[in-house]
Design a protein around this motif. Structure first.
Motif, mmCIF file in Angstrom:
data_model
loop_
_atom_site.group_PDB
_atom_site.id
_atom_site.type_symbol
_atom_site.label_atom_id
_atom_site.label_comp_id
_atom_site.label_asym_id
_atom_site.label_seq_id
_atom_site.Cartn_x
_atom_site.Cartn_y
_atom_site.Cartn_z
ATOM 1 N N VAL A 29 18.515 -49.550 -48.984
ATOM 2 C CA VAL A 29 17.903 -50.884 -49.039
ATOM 3 C C VAL A 29 18.955 -51.954 -48.775
ATOM 4 O O VAL A 29 18.692 -52.954 -48.097
ATOM 5 C CB VAL A 29 17.213 -51.106 -50.403
ATOM 6 N N GLY A 30 20.161 -51.749 -49.300
ATOM 7 C CA GLY A 30 21.245 -52.693 -49.039
ATOM 8 C C GLY A 30 21.583 -52.798 -47.569
ATOM 9 O O GLY A 30 22.086 -53.831 -47.109
ATOM 10 N N LEU A 31 21.323 -51.731 -46.822
ATOM 11 C CA LEU A 31 21.539 -51.730 -45.371
ATOM 12 C C LEU A 31 20.260 -52.079 -44.613
ATOM 13 O O LEU A 31 20.218 -51.958 -43.388
ATOM 14 C CB LEU A 31 22.031 -50.346 -44.926
ATOM 15 N N ARG A 32 19.227 -52.477 -45.350
ATOM 16 C CA ARG A 32 17.921 -52.841 -44.770
ATOM 17 C C ARG A 32 17.257 -51.652 -44.078
ATOM 18 O O ARG A 32 16.682 -51.772 -43.003
ATOM 19 C CB ARG A 32 18.059 -54.028 -43.811
ATOM 20 N N LEU A 33 17.396 -50.489 -44.701
ATOM 21 C CA LEU A 33 16.785 -49.272 -44.181
ATOM 22 C C LEU A 33 15.967 -48.592 -45.273
ATOM 23 O O LEU A 33 16.160 -48.847 -46.458
ATOM 24 C CB LEU A 33 17.861 -48.289 -43.687
#
Length: 543
Positions: A101-105
């Motif tokens: 989520v931190g990598l927008r995945l």
């Protein structure tokens, strides 16, 4: 990991067993792939110092969180990225949901055909660099990372290469057997044209904070797309509406217009499926591997024969087997130049998506991709006259073909255009930029347009070795005239055992204009590591 100072020059030979000493200047992907080759293949223990002038190592400028916006996409599919310690997708699958989520995945985004955000690749290279340092130390190498260390000079001496640096601790130097210049893209904060200041596309945070109004962008390919998406994302959102991507500006932030400008006024095409490895081109391959310096005419004739064999209908549409070197480029771009750039982009995207879904390669596109790799082998052997002809004729074709962009990038451009926030203009003629009140005016022939700000997004420009800022790498140490070197090793005038390996991308661009990708970073780093490992196997003097 905390940086430690390198061993000073006067104690460089104090180890019980003399180790080859290697310095890698720069901490981006090229440095990562170079280090991979050194720690895995060296036949003897090495002393490796990694110098990075910034606060982090691994991503380099193209994938750095300090330079890029989370909305920016890489233009290399996961399946094409050369693995370091582990493949990108495998590394992503080791992350927990919070990290993804931190990598927008999310887990469903992981795919061999995915084009991930630039910051994902940056996180990957940072993690892989740490793995390599640990692996090197386990294998008996002395590997030290020196963050916030700016190398200020390289001085060839009779005993090796003396490297000077500046760090928060002060100035120092050390002697090395091998120095690898792995500095990548270099973007000045501002550029000048016609006496007018133009903004750089990076850092992206600066572009996101621009005031609304008329924003002009020089360039219409990858860097320009990054600018357009960054500006738009700071002012609104992209969302799906009944199967179509739309752009909606935030309340009070819709008063902006982006204009991408380039000589041809074309958008890059969407990424198509192609099989790996690419199909061979036998005639051009024979020329490239003959061991002889080939002429551009001979190479083009071979390429044309291979293209005719791969896709005769396509070559016939360009003019057939009579198509000349000088007419090929115009024929290649003719249909796109005759169409509206957004109409073409929409049709092209539909074709590209179909190609990817069916995993069916288009023969002429695969042939062009393979041809650019073979011409890359030939370029260093061309005469200056042939090199100039190549830049004027075939280079635009190959650059256009391999610089395809993710489907999501094209979808975003189409959404911005439909919302009235984006247009693309072809300048065709030489342009002139001048001040106009508080803004800038662009003129090209009888056409003119005023902008509140102009951004120079025309990509990395070629540089000379002198531009890297190492005072001692001048004519007295390298010789005058055009710099040519084999295996990326600089031809030093000063006799001595030390070598400097130049993998600095901007310096390579004129004779090797296709070295900008991660595949090239891997190939250059691996080849240089092989060369250093071969030298390290020779007997050495005791300390």
């Amino acid at each position: 990991m905390a940086p430690r100072e390198p061993i000073p020059a006067q104690s460089a030979r104090s180890f019980p067993h003399a180790r080859p000493r290697v310095a890698i200047v720069g901490g981006g992907p090229t440095a990562v792939y170079t280090l991979r080759g050194l720690v895995t293949d060296a036949p003897v223990p090495l002393h490796i110092d990694l110098f990075e002038k910034g606060p982090s190592v691994g991503p380099g400028m193209p994938y750095s969180a300090a330079m890029n916006d989370p909305c920016m996409l890489s233009n290399i599919a996961s399946r094409e990225l050369p693995p370091v310690v582990q493949p990108l997708d495998d590394w992503l699958r080791t992350l927990d949901t919070k990290d993804l989520v931190g990598l927008r995945l999310c887990p469903g985004d992981i795919s061999e055909t995915a084009f991930y955000p630039r910051l994902v690749l940056g996180a990957y290279f940072t993690a892989q660099m740490a793995e390599l340092i640990a692996l090197g130390r386990r294998r008996g190498h002395r590997v030290e990372l020196h963050l916030r260390h700016e190398v200020t000079d390289l001085r060839p001496t009779a005993d090796g290469i003396n490297l000077d640096w500046r760090s928060p601790s002060g100035e120092a130097s050390a002697l090395y057997d091998e120095v690898v210049l792995a500095s990548g893209h270099r973007w000045p904060d501002r550029t000048r044209q016609d006496g007018v200041t133009l903004l750089s596309p990076w850092p992206a945070e600066k572009i996101a904070r621009l005031p609304d109004g008329e924003i002009g962008v020089l360039g219409s390919s990858l860097s320009a797309i990054d600018v357009a998406v960054t500006v738009a994302s700071a002012r609104g959102t992209f969302r799906d509406a009944q199967g179509q991507l739309v752009y909606e500006a935030l309340e009070g932030r819709g008063d902006f217009r982006l204009t991408l400008m380039s000589r041809k006024g074309l958008l890059p095409e969407a990424d198509f499926w192609y099989d790996l490895p690419l199909p061979e081109l036998p005639a051009l391959a024979r020329v490239a591997r003959s061991g002889e310096a080939a002429s551009l005419t001979r190479a083009f004739d071979a390429f044309r024969a291979d293209l005719n064999a791969a896709d005769p209908a396509y070559l016939a549409a360009l003019g057939g087997v009579q198509t000349s070197l000088e007419t090929f480029c115009d024929a290649y771009f003719a249909a796109r130049l005759a169409a509206d750039p957004f109409d073409w982009a929409e049709r092209n995207l539909t074709e590209a998506m179909r190609s990817t879904e069916t995993r069916r390669a288009i023969p002429w596109r695969s042939a062009l991709l393979r041809a650019h790799e073979l011409f890359e082998e030939l370029l260093p052997t061309f005469t200056e006259a042939d090199l100039a002809r190549f830049h004027a004729t075939l280079k635009p074709v190959f650059t256009d073909c391999y610089a395809c962009v993710p489907h999501a990038s094209i979808l975003r451009l189409l959404a911005l255009h439909r919302s009235g926030h984006l247009e693309v203009l072809g300048l065709r003629e030489e342009q002139e930029i001048s001040r106009n009140g508080e803004g800038l005016e662009m003129r090209a022939g009888s056409w003119s347009r005023c902008f509140d700000v102009l951004i120079d997004a025309r990509g990395q420009q070629p540089m000379t070795l002198a531009d890297l800022g190492f005072p001692s790498l001048g004519p007295e140490s390298l010789g005058a005239g055009s710099l040519r070197f084999e295996d990326f090793v600089l031809p030093l005038r000063v006799p001595g055992p030390g070598r400097i390996h130049c993998l600095a991308l901007p310096v390579l661009l004129r004779r090797q204009p296709f070295v900008q990708g991660l595949v090239n970073a891997c190939e250059m780093g691996s080849a240089t590591a092989d060369l250093i490992c071969g030298a390290s196997a020779r007997p050495r003097r005791a300390g």
